[in-house]
Design an enzyme around this catalytic site. Structure first.
Site, PDB file in Angstrom:
ATOM      1  CG  ASP A  13      -1.897  -1.319   1.399  1.00 44.07           C
ATOM      2  OD1 ASP A  13      -2.470  -1.907   0.135  1.00 44.07           O
ATOM      3  OD2 ASP A  13      -1.789  -1.685   2.678  1.00 44.07           O
ATOM      4  CE  LYS A  16       3.159  -2.463  -4.031  1.00 42.16           C
ATOM      5  NZ  LYS A  16       3.138  -2.654  -2.648  1.00 42.16           N
ATOM      6  N   GLY A  40      -3.786  -4.777  -4.451  1.00 39.51           N
ATOM      7  CA  GLY A  40      -4.858  -4.078  -4.946  1.00 39.51           C
ATOM      8  C   GLY A  40      -4.228  -2.888  -5.165  1.00 39.51           C
ATOM      9  CG  HIS A  41      -1.314  -2.601  -8.360  1.00 41.16           C
ATOM     10  ND1 HIS A  41      -0.410  -3.151  -8.526  1.00 41.16           N
ATOM     11  CD2 HIS A  41      -0.851  -2.659  -6.333  1.00 41.16           C
ATOM     12  CE1 HIS A  41       0.641  -3.657  -7.560  1.00 41.16           C
ATOM     13  NE2 HIS A  41       0.083  -3.299  -6.596  1.00 41.16           N
ATOM     14  CD  GLN A 224       0.928  -9.014  -1.858  1.00 41.80           C
ATOM     15  OE1 GLN A 224       2.168  -9.521  -2.515  1.00 41.80           O
ATOM     16  NE2 GLN A 224      -0.448  -8.630  -2.300  1.00 41.80           N
TER      17      GLN A 224
END
Ligand code: IMP
Length: 430
Positions: A13, A16, A40-41, A224
């Site tokens: 988080d 990225k 989650g991007h 991650q």
């Protein structure tokens, strides 16, 4: 021509998605090499927000190739769901621009169920996983009973492999007083979906090596972060894959020499979702302010992220074990208006001062941060696009962090918008 690996240096988080998107404009191929749909991007392009979980960030741009490498674990149902959601938003996603490595392992319903059952069983000592089956899928991979993407093409072999896999899982399920999983149901579900998946499946390593020979630029997109790495993170409160840049080679099938530049993404403060040690956590008004201003809610699970001060010790460690060439610092604007800022420069563990985070879980839990504090800034850094737009105290903060972590800050992000980025050096040109 440089190929770049982008990885997180904290607990994920770090922002990225935005940096990868910025870099993907310069790349020809974008490669995911570990993790799965636990990631989650978030990408914001021209006011449109895209939240990607499994798909590489290439999908939001025309003319790019995306790869899900052999190091990724793939829930085929979640994959198709994400593909169709993105297609509904007008994005072109098809076998001509997205390839799943033949050797990528599948996350099956038994994996997600086991993940959740185990977490429930652990009670207070749970890891706080995303419940997506990531850990159990990697366990089966290493135990040599996993199902791989290429297996979908051979129903007989698939049936045999499912039989072997469920021998193990059903023994576990009986022990957990859970209904046994049916081999025929699983086979039927996989064979039903196989015709939609198989067109995407191919020798991704060949595609990548050919692209390299043609002088194309490769961007390796990590998920991650270093503190969640199964070897170098806060074990056992980690994910089940290696999240460092070295994994980009193994998890996609290119040699080490294919990765010219390792860019670490670092948030200007610290956050963590899930359980586990977090020495600089602020369970107070400061933590709440950071959470609210930084909109710190998990992209995948919606969980509130724990927030705290910047931990330079941990990021320096990430830079060393991960061999980082440069840092992209994100979310500096979240610190706007804070009177004083603290930065962790060491830990006190059992009366000793340490300049690294020891591996023993008890020491990690006991580590007390030693802070240096500095003055904040009152004006806004949001949307700044050059150093001269930044207040002097913000420049000082960035320089201080840079010195502490021993890696140059080459990019600075000042809002979720792609263009609100100060670029000191383009990693692709390195
Ligand atoms: P798992 O990857 O679902 O097994 O979860 C293991 C740990 O990694 C938990 O603490 C999760 O919250 C964390 N985690 C997994 N993926 C991400 C991510 O993309 N961002 C932040 N934390 C993550």
């Amino acid at each position: 021509m440089a190929n770049v690996a982008v990885v997180g240096t904290q607990w994920g988080d770090e922002g990225k998605g935005k940096v990868v998107d910025w870099l993907s404009a310069r790349a020809d191929v974008v490669v995911r090499f570990q993790g799965g749909h636990n990631a989650g991007h978030t990408l914001v392009i021209g006011g449109e927000t895209y939240k990607l979980s499994l798909l590489p960030s290439s999908v939001v741009r025309r003319g790019k190739i995306g790869i899900l490498g052999n190091g990724v674990v793939i829930d085929v149902w979640a994959f198709l769901q994400e593909v169709s959601e993105m297609q509904a938003r007008g994005l072109h996603i098809a076998p001509d621009n997205l390839c799943i490595a033949e050797g990528a392992h599948l996350i099956l319903p038994v994996h997600a169920e086991l993940d959740r059952l185990r977490e429930a069983m652990r009670g207070a000592s749970k890891i706080g996983t995303t419940g997506r089956g990531i850990g159990p899928a990697y366990e089966d991979k290493v135990a040599r009973r996993g199902i791989r993407a290429a297996d979908l093409a051979t129903p007989d072999l698939l049936a045999r492999k499912i039989g072997d896999l469920l021998l193990h899982h059903n023994a576990l399920r009986r022990g957990l007083e859970e209904k046994e999983a049916s081999a025929s149901d699983l086979l039927e579900r996989l064979l039903k979906i196989a015709p939609e998946i198989l067109p995407f499946v191919g020798p991704a390593w060949r595609t990548l090596n050919a692209a390299r020979r043609e002088g194309k630029r490769l961007l390796f997109e990590g998920a991650q972060g270093a503190a969640l790495d199964v070897d170098h993170g806060t074990y056992p409160f980690v994910t089940s894959s290696n999240a460092l840049a070295a994994q980009a080679a193994l998890g996609s099938g290119v040699g080490l020499g294919a990765i010219d530049y390792a860019l670490g993404i670092t948030k200007s403060y610290a956050t963590r979702v899930g359980e586990g040690p977090f020495p600089t956590e602020q369970r107070n008004a400061t933590g709440r302010t950071l959470g609210e201003r930084g909109d710190e809610f998990g992209t995948v699970t919606g969980r509130k992220r724990r927030c705290g001060w910047f931990d330079a010790v941990m990021v320096r460690q990430a830079a060393e074990v991960g061999g980082l060439d440069g840092i992209a610092l994100t979310k500096l604007d979240v610190l706007d208006g804070m009177e004083r800022l603290s930065v962790c420069v060491g830990y006190e563990v059992g009366g000793r001062r340490l300049d690294y985070l020891p591996a023993a879980a008890a020491d990690q839990q006991a580590a007390r941060p030693i802070y240096e504090t500095m003055e904040g800034w009152s004006s806004s850094t949001r949307g700044a696009r050059s150093w001269s737009d930044l207040p002097a105290a913000a420049v000082k903060y960035v320089r201080y962090i840079e010195e502490l972590i021993g890696a140059p800050v080459v990019m600075l992000s000042t809002s979720p918008e792609r263009d609100d980025t100060i670029v000191m050096r383009d990693p692709f040109q390195d």
